[in-house]
Motif scaffolding. Structure first.
Motif: not given
Length: 418
Positions: A383-390, A403-411
């Motif tokens: 929540t904090y991270s999203y807040h800072v990014i915005h 069971k495959v994985g996750t990819k976060f793309t931060i722009t």
């Protein structure tokens, strides 16, 4: 209809500090200041008195007493006195036959406000005290106006019985209850976000302590070898050189860890994302090793600069990388990869793992308060991270499969160095 419009307008002015708080402090990791209370109270008071409700020239009614009480509770006596003096001077400027009565009313309501202020801070029945204050303001306003202008009040009795109580009673209740709720929610969020940071750094510290033991053990071993054969100059020089390298590496990691652990400062500057990634990777590598996860970095070959707070940006990286590592902790050959590139004047940071993954429902709830995929998590790290990014003008997109994985793309908006 005109009376109703004036009443609604005064209620809007009463809610203005609440609205401005949500606008100004929405993207900030701190609560209101006395300066904010002074500015918003002054603006609201001037607007309320300029567009006051009135049926007789020179006799006006508005929510100035509500605003002064609000300034007293949240800004203190000094701020409330400034607002009171401003309202008195402006009332003199507006003039009219009701000026001196208005001065008496302001003096009486301020005295009542001071008496209630002493009890308000320590009381658990703040709503009851707020409503009592509104009722007393209405009685004082009506009573003193009637004593000085009995004929005027008698001829306009429905107006005074309706307008004055609604403005004071409803206005003070709306402003104090809504603003209090906003302030307490903000305090709760800041406190939990800070606790989440402490918990995150304590986990990193545990892995760091384990990692630091390795070079210390190596240095200890080399010192023993030197002690056993002090006459071998060539070997001694080699052992000292290796020991110094190990100590310098350990010192660098500890320095960066301490920098991450320090309280965040409010500043925005041009930072190099590549440099920040290298720094955070060094700090998080022991945590990855402790969880048997490979931490890979594919940085851009040139500096990638963005406008951001370096402390907050590092904390965001720590939060995302820690979550990715924990997601891979139970996976054979767990791997977290960090990659950075530029696309269409944007800096794109991709954090990819081959961990447990998430379903669509979990992805939709990411970044909301108190939602976490971990059984012991609060969700406030993300929540904090999203807040800072915005706040930095960035955005986050997520793709994941169980069971495959996750990819976060931060722009982030890319800023070309001058």
């Amino acid at each position: 209809m005109s009376l109703l419009k004036e009443l609604i307008l005064q209620m809007f002015f009463a809610l203005t500090p609440f609205v401005l708080f949500n606008i100004y402090y929405r993207d900030r990791m701190r609560n209101y200041s006395r300066c904010f209370i002074l500015v918003t109270s002054s603006v609201c008071m001037f607007l309320a008195m300029t567009f006051a409700s009135s049926v007789n020239e020179g006799i006006i009614f508005d929510i100035r007493h509500v605003i002064v009480f609000f300034a007293l509770i949240y800004g203190g006596v000094r701020i409330a006195l400034i607002v009171l003096i401003e309202s008195a001077l402006y009332r003199f400027y507006l003039g009219g036959e009701g000026t001196w009565v208005a001065m008496l009313v302001m003096a009486a309501t301020f005295a009542i406000s001071l008496l209630i202020y002493q009890r308000y801070k320590a009381s658990y029945r703040k709503t009851l005290l707020t409503l009592l204050t509104g009722a007393l303001f209405s009685l004082i306003d009506l009573g003193l106006t009637y004593l000085n202008f009995p004929t005027y009040v008698s001829h306009q009795l429905p107006y005074h019985v309706l307008v004055i109580p609604v403005q004071n009673f409803v206005g003070i209740w709306l402003l104090m209850s809504l603003f209090s709720k906003c302030v307490s929610d903000k305090e709760l969020f800041i406190r939990h976000a800070q606790n989440e940071k402490i918990e995150t750094m304590s986990h990193v510290a545990a892995s760091l302590a384990h990692e630091v033991r390795n070079p210390l053990t190596a240095v200890k071993g080399f010192l023993r070898l030197i002690q056993e054969d002090p006459g071998n100059i060539a070997k001694t020089d080699q052992y000292i050189r290796i020991s110094m390298d190990e100590i310098q590496r350990t010192e660098a990691i500890l320095t960066e860890y301490l920098a991450l652990s320090k309280p965040l400062k409010e500043r925005t500057e041009l930072i190099d994302v590549c440099e920040q990634l290298h720094v955070v990777r060094e700090v998080m590598l022991p945590f990855a090793n402790m969880n048997n996860v490979e931490l890979e970095l594919q940085a851009y070959e040139k500096p990638v600069t963005i406008m951001a707070n370096p402390d907050e940006f590092k904390q965001v990286l720590v939060n995302f990388i820690k979550n990715a590592i924990e997601a891979c902790a139970e996976t054979a050959k767990g791997k977290v990869s960090l990659s950075l590139f530029i696309e269409k004047n944007n800096a794109l940071l991709v954090i990819k793992d081959n961990g447990i993954g998430m379903d669509e429902g979990q992805i939709r709830r990411l970044g909301t308060i108190y939602f976490s995929t971990k059984t012991s998590g609060t969700g406030l790290g993300l929540t904090y991270s999203y807040h800072v990014i915005h706040t930095f003008g960035g955005s986050v997109s997520v793709s994941s499969k169980p069971k495959v994985g996750t990819k976060f793309t931060i722009t982030f908006p890319y800023h070309q160095p001058q």
